[in-house]
Design an enzyme around this catalytic site. Structure first.
Site, mmCIF file in Angstrom:
data_model
loop_
_atom_site.group_PDB
_atom_site.id
_atom_site.type_symbol
_atom_site.label_atom_id
_atom_site.label_comp_id
_atom_site.label_asym_id
_atom_site.label_seq_id
_atom_site.Cartn_x
_atom_site.Cartn_y
_atom_site.Cartn_z
ATOM 1 N N LEU A 102 0.830 -1.199 0.000
ATOM 2 C CA LEU A 102 0.000 0.000 0.000
ATOM 3 C C LEU A 102 0.867 1.252 0.000
ATOM 4 C CD1 LEU A 102 -2.752 -0.999 2.580
ATOM 5 C CD2 LEU A 102 -2.739 -1.343 0.100
ATOM 6 N N GLY A 143 1.966 -5.906 8.193
ATOM 7 C CA GLY A 143 1.953 -4.473 7.960
ATOM 8 C C GLY A 143 0.940 -4.102 6.895
ATOM 9 N N ASP A 144 1.410 -3.363 5.876
ATOM 10 C CA ASP A 144 0.529 -2.973 4.767
ATOM 11 C C ASP A 144 0.861 -3.765 3.504
ATOM 12 O OD1 ASP A 144 2.970 -1.860 4.208
ATOM 13 O OD2 ASP A 144 2.238 0.166 3.832
ATOM 14 N N GLU A 145 1.328 -4.999 3.678
ATOM 15 C CA GLU A 145 1.693 -5.849 2.555
ATOM 16 C C GLU A 145 0.727 -7.030 2.442
ATOM 17 O OE1 GLU A 145 5.722 -7.019 3.084
ATOM 18 O OE2 GLU A 145 6.519 -4.983 2.862
#
Length: 252
Positions: A102, A143-145
């Site tokens: 993201l 996380g944002d993965e």
């Protein structure tokens, strides 16, 4: 059982030393009924314990293999999915791995707080689920993965179509707790077929393609190509400024 019978005989023995047979039979029958009742209670308790253990084990498996925030498979389970997918690829099926990172999520998280950030991640997970087919796998890597395994790939065009759709859908505005949020997504894609060597190589190829997408402007996707064999140094490289044209989802 002999001890139980001995106790009932003692209770049925008259002061004269004789045994009251009728009383003994009644006492023995009552003892058997009580023993059966106790055994039933133990059996029910054991059954309940087994059911509780099965439920607990199922919950532990869920926690071990799924992300607590989004409910998606986690990195551990995704690794198992990827190993099975590579086996299918080596048997002739074309597959693809898409790694998704993201863009600008950290700014949202830092500015509006973790509660908003968590809600945003849940919404991202929902959009990813909707974007893929039923037999594809979606996972949160941390996380944002996020990551996707796409099956039945007919060629680069079908995977590029999915990558474009992901960039467009994840870049569309989000409304969370009264805030209109705009983020983006960069996607790295690696294809695999019978020539696929192993899972690690496939994931590395997708990671290299993801880095290229982020390094060339973000909010886009890149398909791994053989000339990308030298993985860029993430710490020394200076990514290009993120473009504001995320919604177009272009592969520039």
């Amino acid at each position: 059982m002999h001890k139980m019978l001995a106790r009932q005989i003692a209770r049925a023995t008259l002061p004269s030393g004789e045994i009251d047979v009728s009383a003994l039979l009644r006492l023995v029958e009552a003892a058997y009924i009580e023993a059966d009742r106790d055994r039933d209670q133990l059996d029910r308790a054991a059954l309940l314990t087994c059911e509780e253990m099965d439920h607990l084990n199922a919950e532990l498996r869920q926690l071990a293999h799924h992300d607590a925030l989004t409910g998606l498979p986690n990195r551990l389970l995704f690794g198992e999915f990827a190993r099975r997918a590579v086996q299918r690829a080596q048997q002739g099926e074309r597959i693809a791995v898409l790694l998704i990172d993201l863009d600008r999520f950290k700014a949202v998280n830092d500015t509006l707080g973790h509660a908003i950030g968590d809600a945003l991640l849940r919404e991202v997970a929902t959009r990813l689920r909707v974007a893929v087919r039923g037999d594809d796998h979606v996972a949160r890597m941390g996380g944002d993965e996020f990551a996707i395994i796409q099956f039945g790939v007919e060629g680069p065009q079908s995977t590029e179509f999915l990558a474009r759709r992901l960039v467009q859908r994840l870049s569309a505005p989000y409304v969370i707790a009264g805030h209109e949020l705009r983020i983006g997504a960069s996607v790295g894609v690696a294809l695999a077929g019978p020539e696929c060597e192993d899972v690690d190589r496939l994931l590395l190829n997708a990671d290299v393609a993801l880095y290229r997408a982020k390094n060339e402007g973000r909010c886009t996707w890149r398909l791994f190509e053989p000339q990308m064999t030298e993985r860029a140094n993430r710490f020394d490289a200076c990514p290009a400024p993120a473009t504001e044209e995320c919604a177009s989802g272009g592969n520039r």
